[in-house]
Design a protein around this motif. Structure first.
Motif, mmCIF file in Angstrom:
data_model
loop_
_atom_site.group_PDB
_atom_site.id
_atom_site.type_symbol
_atom_site.label_atom_id
_atom_site.label_comp_id
_atom_site.label_asym_id
_atom_site.label_seq_id
_atom_site.Cartn_x
_atom_site.Cartn_y
_atom_site.Cartn_z
ATOM 1 N N TYR A 537 0.825 -1.103 -0.058
ATOM 2 C CA TYR A 537 -0.091 0.151 0.043
ATOM 3 C C TYR A 537 0.803 1.326 -0.091
ATOM 4 O O TYR A 537 0.583 2.273 -0.600
ATOM 5 N N TYR A 538 2.030 1.296 0.772
ATOM 6 C CA TYR A 538 2.961 2.500 0.773
ATOM 7 C C TYR A 538 3.434 2.493 -0.350
ATOM 8 O O TYR A 538 3.802 3.676 -0.990
ATOM 9 N N LEU A 539 3.904 1.427 -1.104
ATOM 10 C CA LEU A 539 4.489 1.477 -2.316
ATOM 11 C C LEU A 539 3.772 2.172 -3.488
ATOM 12 O O LEU A 539 4.138 2.946 -4.177
ATOM 13 N N GLU A 540 2.350 1.665 -3.413
ATOM 14 C CA GLU A 540 1.313 2.126 -4.548
ATOM 15 C C GLU A 540 1.170 3.693 -4.257
ATOM 16 O O GLU A 540 1.111 4.536 -5.048
ATOM 17 N N TYR A 558 7.853 5.180 0.606
ATOM 18 C CA TYR A 558 8.972 4.152 0.231
ATOM 19 C C TYR A 558 9.720 3.732 1.438
ATOM 20 O O TYR A 558 10.100 2.530 1.487
ATOM 21 N N GLU A 559 10.006 4.498 2.344
ATOM 22 C CA GLU A 559 10.846 4.034 3.678
ATOM 23 C C GLU A 559 9.751 3.338 4.221
ATOM 24 O O GLU A 559 10.357 2.065 4.695
ATOM 25 N N SER A 563 10.552 -0.987 5.245
ATOM 26 C CA SER A 563 10.573 -1.425 6.782
ATOM 27 C C SER A 563 9.416 -2.094 7.195
ATOM 28 O O SER A 563 9.762 -3.095 7.991
ATOM 29 N N TYR A 564 8.221 -2.446 6.238
ATOM 30 C CA TYR A 564 7.147 -3.351 6.734
ATOM 31 C C TYR A 564 7.253 -4.577 6.078
ATOM 32 O O TYR A 564 6.099 -5.308 5.989
ATOM 33 N N ALA A 569 12.756 -5.717 -4.412
ATOM 34 C CA ALA A 569 13.406 -4.679 -5.476
ATOM 35 C C ALA A 569 12.708 -3.428 -5.839
ATOM 36 O O ALA A 569 13.191 -2.561 -5.636
ATOM 37 N N GLU A 570 11.224 -3.733 -6.039
ATOM 38 C CA GLU A 570 10.746 -2.480 -6.537
ATOM 39 C C GLU A 570 10.631 -1.382 -5.231
ATOM 40 O O GLU A 570 10.895 -0.304 -5.699
ATOM 41 N N ALA A 571 10.514 -1.820 -4.192
ATOM 42 C CA ALA A 571 10.573 -0.812 -3.123
ATOM 43 C C ALA A 571 11.825 0.214 -2.957
ATOM 44 O O ALA A 571 11.868 1.225 -2.957
#
Length: 770
Positions: A537-540, A558-559, A563-564, A569-571
């Motif tokens: 969810y944070y990535l999106e 992204y951080e 961390s979660y 790789a994408e993050a």
């Protein structure tokens, strides 16, 4: 010059031979694990290693263990008694009846990378100066241990973390075989020569006739003849039989006492049927069915008393399906393992348990078990990219059953195959819509109101996906929004929270797809509030912030994505892009390098890292990245362009010009290649060619730097007014080169006799000077 360290692959027909070699290789902190899947199923070896390592690491560095809690506890669940995960997601918390989302098939690769980071961290924390890890019985590992070992062999530096792999001589899966060939030094245990062999047989007082027979029928491996040492009394009273060693051992097992055979068979069962002693295996095979089943039951009973969860994924179901009640106790044990594995994203293991469960039940009399084993196997087959296999099982289920809910679930799943999983040439969104409408029709007939509401909304969410694929996003939005509203109205507040969050996230995706970014942002933020530890969810949302130009907020998301979750790789790649945008070159380089460590084929990370090295003037390292990238993708335009820049820096103008031309042949829309090729042409006084390339670049993008360069080229041809036009347009777009542009434009105005404008440009240029 010191010898290059390497990982080691030990090959011997028996465990004893490998063990003797391993004992001579131990160095530093040494750990040995048995990887045979019979013991603990998926992650038998990796989990055993963690159960040995983690408690001690936790005593000294608890924060390091907690940083990898998700991957450690996913693989070694028994360690929950040592520490716990604080960041649970709705996916991990959902009860089986409400589990409507499953992990990506790549999750196990993330877990592998996370465990490797944990091991490397133990070394960087100086807990160990060197680790030696011996993985035994690797020829009998499950697919998840194989995946872990492949990655470990590639990522571990053998100078500090030496991996030793022990296998028999049997063929290995192709990917594992390739990894071993690429990253290990192979050591084969050789059998004793005839002289040594004979001396041993004589020392053990084997009768002459047996010495001759063994020399003829065995290869000289100690494990072949050592089991016979305890039978010396029998050997003196009998003659060898059989034309092969196996037949000879068969004859012995038929003639020794029942007590001896029973002892061998029980030893074999106690090893969870993994011992490589031929006499034990033969004795086990000679057991009558009832005794064999009883001893499997007793072994399973004892294992259950150990209260170790991972035994329920390996030895316990293995013995139960061979015990006295395979269709009941066996099916129950297999289902428990199946349920756990699908919830964890262990899809290969889920398929295995599903097929094994289907084999032990009576399909006609145990339809409940039949559908559980079938539907979870098919879900996993689809995730693994085996949709045709899943489709056959759904067709079989429809033919065998008249249960409405079974047909509803099969219809939904078949719709997903046709809209999502089947190869492109077999996808059929209209057929998918037909199947999903059948599922909706059945759901609407369910007698229980809450069940009817949930299943109707669930299937309509599938229809929304199909509508999206059919380019009907507004209809998809309507379906998802109505579904959310219905669940709010008809379910209790805490019911089906996972699926509610999935609906909200899906609506956010549709909004993002049609460019309604603020609406998408609102939905992503709402779903994060509901499920605050779900990394994707944070990535999106970070990606959405990038589209909105809110890069600081993107970086923060992204951080959190990093961390979660165990690493993916994408993050890290997206975080690196924002670091690069902000000029955080070292942070960006660290992230790009880590991306390439966990995925060496991630070409965009290689391209971006090469570009940063180039900008830093680190041309040698940049060139290494470019050459590595071109080995992966010889036709990559960006790599050819960067190669041209590096060759320009080396003053090799001819090869640089060719590199830019190669880039343009692959991608005629690459502005940087047109611009830099023009610079080369200009430097060689081919002014017209430079203007032509710059003009082509400007048809693709209105760029102030390109306008500035073309203005210089026009100026060199005394085309004063055209130069003025380009300089003026460049100034309107950017102030980056304002001093030089104003000075050059003043010269052009002067050439045209417009001295007043020339003077104003010079005054403005002077005012900009520090």
């Amino acid at each position: 010059m010191s010898a290059q360290p390497f990982h080691i692959w030990l090959i011997s027909p028996s465990r004893r031979g490998r063990q003797m070699l391993w004992n001579t290789l131990k160095t530093g902190a040494s750990y040995e694990v048995n990887c045979h899947w019979h013991h603990r199923g998926p992650y038998t070896g990796t989990g055993t290693l963690l159960r040995q390592l983690v408690p001690e690491v936790y005593r000294q560095f608890p924060e390091h263990v907690l940083a990898h809690a998700v991957e450690i506890l996913s693989i070694a669940p028994e360690l929950r008694s040592t520490f716990s995960v604080s960041h649970e997601t709705l996916t991990s918390l959902a009860i089986p009846e409400e589990r409507t989302r499953f992990y990506s098939h790549t999750r196990t690769l993330r877990l592998a990378h996370g465990i490797i980071d944990f091991l490397k961290g133990c070394l960087s924390l100086k807990m160990y100066s060197h680790l030696s890890l011996y993985f035994e019985n690797v020829q009998a590992t499950d697919t998840l241990d194989q995946e872990f070992l492949r990655v470990l062999l590639r990522r571990a530096d053998p100078a500090t973390l030496t991996v030793i792999i022990g296998t028999t001589c049997d063929p290995l899966p192709e990917q594992l075989q390739t990894a071993l060939a690429d990253h290990t030094h192979q050591i084969r245990v050789e059998p004793q020569d005839a002289g040594e062999y004979l001396q041993l047989l004589q020392a053990w007082q084997f009768p002459q006739v047996w010495q001759s027979w063994l020399l003829k029928h065995t290869e000289g491996w100690p494990e072949e003849y050592e089991p016979l040492r305890d039978l010396s009394q029998y050997l003196r009273k009998s003659m060898p039989q059989g034309e092969t060693f196996a037949l000879g051992m068969q004859a012995i097992s038929e003639q020794v006492s029942a007590e001896q055979n029973a002892a061998w068979a029980q030893a074999f069962i106690a090893s969870d049927c993994t011992n490589d002693c031929l006499l034990e295996r033969l004795a086990y095979q000679r057991l009558d069915a009832s005794t064999r089943q009883r001893w499997h039951d007793e072994r399973a009973d004892w294992l259950e008393q150990q209260h170790e969860w991972s035994l329920k994924l390996g030895a316990i179901p293995y013995h139960r399906e061979r015990g006295s009640s395979p269709a009941n106790q066996g099916a129950a044990a297999l289902q428990e393992a199946l349920d756990y594995c699908i919830s964890m994203g262990y899809y290969e293991a889920t398929v295995d348990f599903g097929y094994r469960g289907r084999a032990v039940i009576n399909w006609a009399e145990q339809e409940h078990y039949y559908w559980i084993f079938t539907t979870k196997a098919t879900t996993s087959l689809a995730a693994l990219g085996r949709p045709e296999e899943a489709e056959k099982l759904y067709n079989e289920a429809r033919a065998l059953s008249t249960r409405a809910k079974l047909h509803m679930q099969a219809a939904y799943a078949t719709a997903m195959l046709y809209t999502r999983h089947l190869p492109e040439n077999r996808r059929d969104h209209v057929l998918a819509k037909a199947w999903i409408n059948e599922a909706i029709a059945i759901a609407n007939l369910l007698p229980d109101a809450k069940e009817r509401a949930f299943h109707s909304v669930f299937n309509q969410n599938g229809l929304a996906l199909i509508e999206t694929h059919m380019k009907n996003p507004q209809e998809a939005l309507h379906l998802v929004t109505e579904g959310l509203k219905r669940l709010e109205e008809e379910l209790e507040p805490g019911e089906h929270m996972l699926h509610r969050s999935v609906l909200l996230y899906n609506r956010g995706q549709v909004y993002a797809g049609i460019g309604a970014l603020e609406e998408a942002l609102a939905d992503y933020t709402a779903v994060i509030t509901q499920d605050p530890y779900y990394s994707e969810y944070y990535l999106e949302r970070g990606n959405l912030y990038r589209r909105l130009g809110r890069d600081e907020e993107a970086l923060a998301d992204y951080e959190r994505a990093v961390s979660y979750s165990p690493p993916y790789a994408e993050a890290y790649f997206n975080r690196a892009n924002v670091h690069s945008l902000f000029g955080h070159e070292e942070e960006a380089l660290a992230d790009y390098s880590y991306v390439l460590e966990i995925d060496p084929t991630y070409l965009d990370a290689l391209i971006n890292r090469a570009s940063i090295f180039y900008e830093q003037g680190n041309y040698t390292v940049s060139l290494q990245d470019v050459e590595r990238g071109l080995q992966q993708d010889p036709e990559n335009a960006q790599l050819h362009c960067t190669l041209g820049l590096l060759l320009m820096a080396q003053k090799d103008t001819e090869k640089a010009y060719q590199a830019f031309s190669d880039a343009l042949q692959q991608d005629p829309l690459l502005v940087a290649a047109w611009t830099n090729r023009a610079i080369l042409a200009f430097e060689e006084n081919r002014i017209e060619a430079a203007i032509k390339d710059l003009s082509q670049a400007l048809t693709l993008e209105e760029n102030p730097t390109v306008l500035y360069n073309r203005g210089i080229a026009y100026q060199a041809q005394n085309r004063w007014q055209e130069a003025i036009n380009d300089f003026t347009q460049a100034l309107a777009l950017s102030n980056e080169d304002a001093q030089d542009i104003l000075y050059r434009r003043s010269l052009c105005f002067a050439q045209l006799g417009n001295t007043s404008q020339a003077q104003r440009d010079l005054q403005e240029q002077q005012a900009l000077r520090p």
